[in-house]
Design an enzyme around this catalytic site. Sequence first.
Site, PDB file in Angstrom:
ATOM      1  N   TYR A   1      33.216  12.804  19.952  1.00  0.00           N
ATOM      2  CA  TYR A   1      31.752  12.815  19.881  1.00  0.00           C
ATOM      3  C   TYR A   1      31.061  13.174  21.181  1.00  0.00           C
ATOM      4  CZ  TYR A   1      31.520   8.114  22.039  1.00  0.00           C
ATOM      5  OH  TYR A   1      31.611   7.052  22.895  1.00  0.00           O
ATOM      6  N   GLN A   2      31.785  13.561  22.214  1.00  0.00           N
ATOM      7  CA  GLN A   2      31.099  13.833  23.471  1.00  0.00           C
ATOM      8  C   GLN A   2      31.813  14.910  24.278  1.00  0.00           C
ATOM      9  OE1 GLN A   2      31.085  10.016  25.404  1.00  0.00           O
ATOM     10  NE2 GLN A   2      33.220  10.123  25.990  1.00  0.00           N
TER      11      GLN A   2
ATOM     12  N   HIS B   1      33.764  -6.994  22.458  1.00  0.00           N
ATOM     13  CA  HIS B   1      35.056  -7.282  23.064  1.00  0.00           C
ATOM     14  C   HIS B   1      34.923  -7.933  24.443  1.00  0.00           C
ATOM     15  CE1 HIS B   1      33.932  -3.080  24.170  1.00  0.00           C
ATOM     16  NE2 HIS B   1      34.223  -3.528  25.382  1.00  0.00           N
TER      17      HIS B   1
ATOM     18  N   ASP C   1      26.349  -3.263  23.802  1.00  0.00           N
ATOM     19  CA  ASP C   1      27.331  -2.181  23.807  1.00  0.00           C
ATOM     20  C   ASP C   1      28.252  -2.295  22.593  1.00  0.00           C
ATOM     21  OD1 ASP C   1      28.920  -0.032  25.328  1.00  0.00           O
ATOM     22  OD2 ASP C   1      30.430  -1.582  25.013  1.00  0.00           O
TER      23      ASP C   1
ATOM     24  N   GLU D   1      23.269  -0.209  21.030  1.00  0.00           N
ATOM     25  CA  GLU D   1      23.838   1.079  21.462  1.00  0.00           C
ATOM     26  C   GLU D   1      24.798   1.572  20.398  1.00  0.00           C
ATOM     27  OE1 GLU D   1      27.180   3.488  23.041  1.00  0.00           O
ATOM     28  OE2 GLU D   1      27.299   1.363  22.504  1.00  0.00           O
TER      29      GLU D   1
ATOM     30  N   ARG E   1      35.626  11.346  31.763  1.00  0.00           N
ATOM     31  CA  ARG E   1      34.241  10.949  31.986  1.00  0.00           C
ATOM     32  C   ARG E   1      33.888  10.827  33.464  1.00  0.00           C
ATOM     33  NH1 ARG E   1      33.940   5.800  28.173  1.00  0.00           N
ATOM     34  NH2 ARG E   1      35.948   5.515  29.225  1.00  0.00           N
TER      35      ARG E   1
END
Length: 468
Positions: free
Chosen positions: A334-335, A85, A190, A231, A389
């Site tokens: 997922y985190q 993107h 990424d 990644e 984050r």
Amino acid sequence: MKNGVILITYPDSLGRNLGDLSKVVSQYVPKAITGIHILPFFPSSGDRGFAPMTYREIDPTFGDWSDMKKLAENYDLMFDYMINHISTSSENFQDFVEKGDDSQYKDLFIDFDKFWGSTPTEEQIGKIYKRKPMAPIRSITFSDGTKRNIWFTFGDDQVDLNLETEEGLAFLDENLRFLAEHGAAMIRLDAFAYTTKVKDTDCFFVEPKVWEILKRCADVLEPYHVGILPEIHEHFSIQQKLARNGYPVYDFALPMLVLHALYFHDASYLANWYEICPRNQFTTLDTHDGIGVVDVRGLLPDEEIEATKEHLFTYGANVKRIYNTAKYNNLDIYQINCTYYSALGENDKAYLFARALQFFSPGTPQVYYVGMLAGRNDIQLLENSKEGRNINRHYYTLEEIEEEVKRPVVQQLIALMELRSTHSAFNGEFSQQILDKQHLILSWKTESESIELRVDFQTYEFEIVEHS
């Protein structure tokens, strides 16, 4: 990149800019690191740099290409390329919105309805691997008043690129070459697994399309002797598949496996991973994202994953479940948002034990800047931004860094980093000896020398033994 410790940092997290970063690494960790992964430093509209407007410039608040050249003289540099993107504020997308099908950039982007040939069914949309609980589209109003559904996998200012067109592939090639010519030793791709849009699939790591894209990137960069690092956060089998096809990978399973082993004094699952993990990998305990959960599925039973998460929330310092919800802009499953030091209860002994394990694990270690300074959860930054984050994205001033490096835990960590970056035995072969579930010996050996780490998961005691 050299087989030493790689520092991961934003361009403005160790000081205010690239000039400050250069001073910090030369003053405090000159022998401790051999490379630096500098997180996106381009002009960006959001997501802490991951919504780039161009790759041709460095955001002037961080410095310029001469600053990057100076860093490249002493360290191998890794740059990010957001292959999936680009920013909606980019010249490319703005021209498309202004001119529609008359824009030279129209084939850079994906008209969602044209992609399907008609309005997609709920079943087709349901198959797509998503990062948010909705169809990956955004309705864009063009200058002539018409509206189109355009493919957006991530944020509202991160529009997906079309790698099925000549224009999309040319855009990819040109930017990779530019980064290779401006100091990159390796380029991190990424979100590359989202680039494979194929009808009636999950549009995620679709084969053989994914291999075609990766080969193209590798071929473009081969004349520059610049590598790529795909990644991906997903099941560990994908990392193994990438490695079998000759690509370096991330070990995103290691953070949760180490936490589990330390929390419950049982290295069984970690030792099993050492037996099967790729050798050509980059290890992490922490990154600019959270601590990965999906990456460890299948390596830890589901009940052990849940037990590890529960223990983190009760034992970790200043970490709450709510920080991992939509209230703090976290829709991902997922985190877990937490610094690694705080995940270990800010226990210096446990933290150094975990880092020693990382440095003796198969692969090349990466250390996130917050982790290098044994950083605690930044609750103020998280609350001010409402971005989960950001708990692990503290901005360190030069004055703070001067004080943080005086802490014994940081001094001992830097010493471990220096050992990992300078000892030639790490260029040899890895092996492990499993004494029991609480005691391992991790060894690296060449023909002329060896080094081993003896660890006790009950007491967090460890010993490093060198042989020549």
